[in-house]
Design an enzyme around this catalytic site. Structure first.
Site, PDB file in Angstrom:
ATOM      1  N   LYS A 104       0.900  -1.157   0.190  1.00 37.87           N
ATOM      2  CA  LYS A 104      -0.226  -0.042  -0.110  1.00 37.87           C
ATOM      3  C   LYS A 104       0.800   1.467  -0.040  1.00 37.87           C
ATOM      4  CE  LYS A 104      -1.705  -1.154   4.091  1.00 37.87           C
ATOM      5  NZ  LYS A 104      -1.349  -2.349   4.521  1.00 37.87           N
ATOM      6  N   PHE A 117     -11.424  -1.468   6.189  1.00 35.20           N
ATOM      7  CA  PHE A 117     -12.002  -1.049   4.848  1.00 35.20           C
ATOM      8  C   PHE A 117     -13.485  -0.811   4.986  1.00 35.20           C
ATOM      9  CE2 PHE A 117      -9.861  -0.244   0.973  1.00 35.20           C
ATOM     10  CZ  PHE A 117      -8.681  -0.439   1.435  1.00 35.20           C
ATOM     11  N   GLY A 124      -9.671   6.259  -4.910  1.00 30.08           N
ATOM     12  CA  GLY A 124      -8.836   6.798  -6.046  1.00 30.08           C
ATOM     13  C   GLY A 124      -7.616   6.005  -6.290  1.00 30.08           C
ATOM     14  N   CYS A 146      -4.229   2.594  -8.457  1.00 35.60           N
ATOM     15  CA  CYS A 146      -4.597   0.911  -8.700  1.00 35.60           C
ATOM     16  C   CYS A 146      -6.134   0.455  -8.688  1.00 35.60           C
ATOM     17  CB  CYS A 146      -3.879   0.252  -7.654  1.00 35.60           C
ATOM     18  SG  CYS A 146      -2.149   0.353  -7.751  1.00 35.60           S
ATOM     19  N   LYS A 185      -8.412   1.564 -12.246  1.00 35.09           N
ATOM     20  CA  LYS A 185      -8.084   1.009 -13.215  1.00 35.09           C
ATOM     21  C   LYS A 185      -7.854  -0.387 -13.298  1.00 35.09           C
ATOM     22  CE  LYS A 185      -2.730   0.418 -12.961  1.00 35.09           C
ATOM     23  NZ  LYS A 185      -2.739  -1.136 -12.617  1.00 35.09           N
ATOM     24  N   LYS A 232      -4.743   9.561  -0.772  1.00 30.92           N
ATOM     25  CA  LYS A 232      -5.003   9.079   0.454  1.00 30.92           C
ATOM     26  C   LYS A 232      -3.710   9.747   1.384  1.00 30.92           C
ATOM     27  CE  LYS A 232      -2.474   4.666   0.442  1.00 30.92           C
ATOM     28  NZ  LYS A 232      -2.808   3.171   0.474  1.00 30.92           N
TER      29      LYS A 232
HETATM   30  P1  NAD Z   1       4.874   4.208 -11.818  1.00 30.63           P
HETATM   31  O1  NAD Z   1       4.120   5.010 -12.657  1.00 30.63           O
HETATM   32  O2  NAD Z   1       5.028   5.013 -10.325  1.00 30.63           O
HETATM   33  O3  NAD Z   1       6.472   3.793 -11.964  1.00 30.63           O
HETATM   34  C1  NAD Z   1       6.776   3.012 -13.225  1.00 30.63           C
HETATM   35  C2  NAD Z   1       7.719   3.341 -13.606  1.00 30.63           C
HETATM   36  O4  NAD Z   1       8.274   2.491 -14.731  1.00 30.63           O
HETATM   37  C3  NAD Z   1       7.866   4.927 -13.968  1.00 30.63           C
HETATM   38  O5  NAD Z   1       9.125   5.484 -13.486  1.00 30.63           O
HETATM   39  C4  NAD Z   1       8.337   4.717 -15.632  1.00 30.63           C
HETATM   40  O6  NAD Z   1       9.369   5.749 -16.028  1.00 30.63           O
HETATM   41  C5  NAD Z   1       8.921   3.431 -15.571  1.00 30.63           C
HETATM   42  N1  NAD Z   1       9.096   2.825 -17.000  1.00 30.63           N
HETATM   43  C6  NAD Z   1       7.996   2.810 -18.230  1.00 30.63           C
HETATM   44  N2  NAD Z   1       8.313   2.172 -19.184  1.00 30.63           N
HETATM   45  C7  NAD Z   1       9.725   1.963 -19.033  1.00 30.63           C
HETATM   46  C8  NAD Z   1      10.655   1.146 -19.759  1.00 30.63           C
HETATM   47  N3  NAD Z   1      10.621   0.730 -20.914  1.00 30.63           N
HETATM   48  N4  NAD Z   1      11.921   1.047 -19.096  1.00 30.63           N
HETATM   49  C9  NAD Z   1      12.232   1.390 -18.140  1.00 30.63           C
HETATM   50  N5  NAD Z   1      11.393   2.036 -17.157  1.00 30.63           N
HETATM   51  C10 NAD Z   1      10.011   2.339 -17.522  1.00 30.63           C
HETATM   52  O7  NAD Z   1       3.924   2.832 -11.336  1.00 30.63           O
HETATM   53  P2  NAD Z   1       3.665   2.170 -10.033  1.00 30.63           P
HETATM   54  O8  NAD Z   1       2.756   2.668  -9.173  1.00 30.63           O
HETATM   55  O9  NAD Z   1       5.025   1.760  -9.429  1.00 30.63           O
HETATM   56  O10 NAD Z   1       3.050   0.792 -10.529  1.00 30.63           O
HETATM   57  C11 NAD Z   1       3.842  -0.166 -11.385  1.00 30.63           C
HETATM   58  C12 NAD Z   1       2.865  -1.384 -11.396  1.00 30.63           C
HETATM   59  O11 NAD Z   1       2.794  -1.967 -10.075  1.00 30.63           O
HETATM   60  C13 NAD Z   1       1.524  -1.216 -12.134  1.00 30.63           C
HETATM   61  O12 NAD Z   1       1.206  -2.430 -12.750  1.00 30.63           O
HETATM   62  C14 NAD Z   1       0.665  -1.023 -10.907  1.00 30.63           C
HETATM   63  O13 NAD Z   1      -0.677  -1.263 -11.191  1.00 30.63           O
HETATM   64  C15 NAD Z   1       1.214  -2.052  -9.984  1.00 30.63           C
HETATM   65  N6  NAD Z   1       0.954  -1.942  -8.573  1.00 30.63           N
HETATM   66  C16 NAD Z   1       1.240  -0.496  -7.996  1.00 30.63           C
HETATM   67  C17 NAD Z   1       0.961  -0.418  -6.630  1.00 30.63           C
HETATM   68  C18 NAD Z   1       1.034   1.005  -6.201  1.00 30.63           C
HETATM   69  O14 NAD Z   1       0.656   1.199  -4.827  1.00 30.63           O
HETATM   70  N7  NAD Z   1       1.384   2.090  -6.783  1.00 30.63           N
HETATM   71  C19 NAD Z   1       0.909  -1.483  -5.708  1.00 30.63           C
HETATM   72  C20 NAD Z   1       0.731  -2.666  -6.044  1.00 30.63           C
HETATM   73  C21 NAD Z   1       0.883  -2.965  -7.827  1.00 30.63           C
END
Ligand code: NAD
Length: 432
Positions: free
Chosen positions: A152, A250, A258, A261, A264, A321
C-alpha cells in the site's frame, strides 16, 4: 542474489530498496533520466515514508545502484523484475505496451539463464505473452514468474518487508525455488509464500483490489442510506465490523476511492472478464457508485449554499490518500474542478502533494504553506484526505480565520457533537 528491477516507480523503487536491504545486489533501471538523476543525487522522486533511509543506507553499502542502462542491468543479474506501469487503455483494459516492450529489451540483452518476474499488475495470460515475446528474441533459457505486489502506498516499506503473504505464479521448479529463496528473509514471522500457476497469481491481484474497492463502494452506499433514514454510519460500521466474518478493515465511508490501482484494476478486471463473454456485474456497480461518491461533497455544498459563485472554499488534503504525494485519480481533482467551474475561489493545502497538485491546477488554485492559511476568508472548509495532522486542529483558531464556520468533511474526522460544541455547521458522510 543479483537482481535487476526495471521501472523505478512506487513499486519498483520500494521493491529494489527492500531486496537490497535483505542483502541482495540490486540494479534499479528506469528510462526516465530525470528520475535516475534525482536518485543518483541522493534525492527521492516520490514521497514514501521510510524509503529515503533504506535507499541511502543501501546505496552507501553499494548494494543498490540506479541506471538507465537496461541491457547492462540484465546481463549482470540472475533475476529481472518488470515493475513498469500498466495504465488504463482507452477501452478500460490494462495497457501492456510497457511490460511487453521491457520484456523484449530484456530478451535482447540476455546472456544466459534469467528468471523474468512480472511484478506489474497484469491481466491473466500476460505471463504467456511475456514468454512468447522473449522466446521470439533469444535462444537463452529463461523462466517467467508472476509475482504480483500487494504493498500500500503510504506504508509500502513495511508492507514489503513484512508482507501478509507472497504470491508466486511459476510454471517450473527452478524458478519457484529461486523465488522462495529470494523471499525467505521477508517471511520469517510465518507469512506464507504461496506458489501457484501464473493465471491464478495474476488473477489474485485483481481479485484483491476488486474486493477492497467493492467494500468501499458498499460502505459508501450504506452511508448514503444512513443519511436518508437518520442512521449513523459509525454505529452501523462498528456493529457489522465486530462480526468476524466481516472484520473491521475497509469499512470507512468517504468521497470515493482513487489512486493508480483501484480504478484501473476494477476496469481491467471487468474488461478481461468481458473478453471471455462474462459480464462482471458487481464491478460495474462498484465503479458507478464510486463515480457518484466523488461528486457528493460538492453536491452537499450546492445544497447548502445554492449558487456558489464568488465563494471561497478551503480544501484540506489533495493526495488520493494520506502518507503519499500521489494524486492519480484523487477525489480532490473532480471536487476542485467542480468548484472552479462554479466560480469558486479555491485555497488548498496538502502536506506532501502540493508540488503534484500545482502541475494539475497551476495558478487556478492558491496553495498555502499550512492547513490554517487555507481558512483565511473561507466560506467553508472541505476535508478530502484524512492526514493525521488534520485530526486534532485548533477549532477556535479555525473559526476565527473563516468567514463562516462550516465544514464539509469527506472523511468523518470529527464527531457531529464535537463540531456542534465548537460552533461549526458540520456536514459529513453517512451521519445526520
Ligand atoms: P509508476 O508509474 O510509479 O512507475 C513506473 C515506472 O516505470 C516509471 O518510473 C516509468 O518511467 C518506468 N518505465 C516505464 N516504461 C519503462 C521502460 N520501458 N523502461 C524502463 N522504465 C520504464 O508505477 P507504479 O505505481 O510503481 O506501478 C507499477 C505497477 O505495479 C503497475 O502495474 C501497478 O498497477 C502495480 N502496483 C502498484 C501499486 C501502487 O501502490 N502504486 C501497488 C501494487 C501494484
Amino acid at each position: 542474489m543479483r537482481i535487476a528491477v526495471i521501472g523505478t516507480g512506487y513499486v519498483g523503487l520500494v521493491a529494489g530498496a527492500c531486496f537490497a536491504e535483505s542483502g541482495n545486489d540490486v540494479i534499479c533501471v528506469d528510462r526516465d533520466e530525470k528520475k535516475i538523476g534525482t536518485l543518483n543525487a541522493g534525492q527521492m522522486p516520490i514521497y514514501e515514508p521510510g524509503l529515503e533511509e533504506v535507499v541511502r543506507r543501501n546505496r552507501q553499502e553499494s548494494r543498490l545502484v540506479f541506471t538507465t542502462d537496461l541491457p547492462e542491468a540484465v546481463r549482470t543479474s540472475e533475476v529481472v523484475f518488470i515493475a513498469v506501469g500498466t495504465p488504463q487503455g482507452e477501452d478500460g483494459s490494462a495497457d501492456l505496451t510497457h511490460v511487453l516492450g521491457v520484456a523484449r529489451e530484456i530478451a535482447r540483452a540476455m546472456n544466459g539463464y534469467k528468471v523474468i518476474v512480472d511484478k506489474s499488475t497484469v491481466p491473466v495470460g500476460t505471463s504467456q505473452k511475456v514468454r512468447d515475446v522473449v522466446s521470439a528474441e533469444t535462444t537463452h533459457p529463461f523462466s517467467v514468474v508472476s509475482n504480483p505486489e500487494f504493498l500500500k502506498q503510504g506504508a509500502a516499506i513495511e508492507d514489503f518487508m513484512k508482507p501478509d503473504r507472497v504470491v508466486i505464479g511459476a510454471e517450473d521448479k527452478r524458478a519457484a525455488a529461486i523465488m522462495l529463496e529470494l523471499y525467505s528473509p521477508f517471511t520469517r514471522t510465518g507469512a506464507p509464500i504461496m506458489t501457484m500457476d501464473c493465471a491464478s497469481a495474476e488473477l489474485a491481484k485483481y481479485a484483491a483490489n476488486a474486493m477492497l474497492a467493492t467494500r468501499i463502494s458498499f460502505m459508501n452506499e450504506v452511508a448514503n442510506v444512513c443519511e436518508l433514514v437518520g442512521a449513523d454510519v459509525d454505529h452501523v460500521r462498528k456493529a457489522i465490523g465486530s462480526d468476524r466474518r466481516i472484520g473491521t478493515s475497509f469499512l470507512f465511508p468517504g468521497v470515493g476511492y482513487g489512486g493508480s490501482c483501484f480504478p484501473k484494476d476494477v476496469k481491467a478486471m471487468m474488461r478481461f472478464a468481458s473478453e471471455k463473454d462474462y459480464e462482471f456485474k458487481i464491478l460495474d456497480a462498484v465503479e458507478t457508485v464510486n463515480q457518484c461518491q466523488k461528486t457528493r461533497l460538492f453536491a452537499k455544498m450546492r445544497a447548502h449554499f445554492g449558487d456558489m459563485r464568488g465563494k471561497t472554499v478551503g480544501v484540506w488534503g489533495l493526495a488520493f490518500k494520506p502518507r503519499t504525494d500521489d494524486m492519480r485519480e484523487a477525489p480532490s481533482i473532480p471536487l476542485i474542478t467542480a468548484l472552479l467551474d462554479a466560480g469558486v475561489t479555491v485555497r488548498a493545502y496538502d502536506p506532501e502533494a502540493t508540488k503534484v497538485a500545482k502541475e494539475i491546477f497551476g495558478d487556478r488554485v492558491t496553495f498555502t504553506a499550512n492547513n490554517y492559511d487555507v481558512l483565511k476568508g473561507a466560506d467553508c472548509l472541505a476535508i478530502v484526505t484524512e492526514w493525521n495532522e488534520f485530526r486534532r486542529p485548533d477549532f477556535p483558531r479555525m473559526k476565527a480565520l473563516m468567514r463562516e464556520p462550516i465544514v464539509f468533511d469527506g472523511r468523518n474526522l470529527f464527531t457531529p457533537e464535537q463540531m456542534k460544541q465548537h460552533g461549526f455547521a458540520y456536514h459529513s458522510i453517512g451521519r445526520s
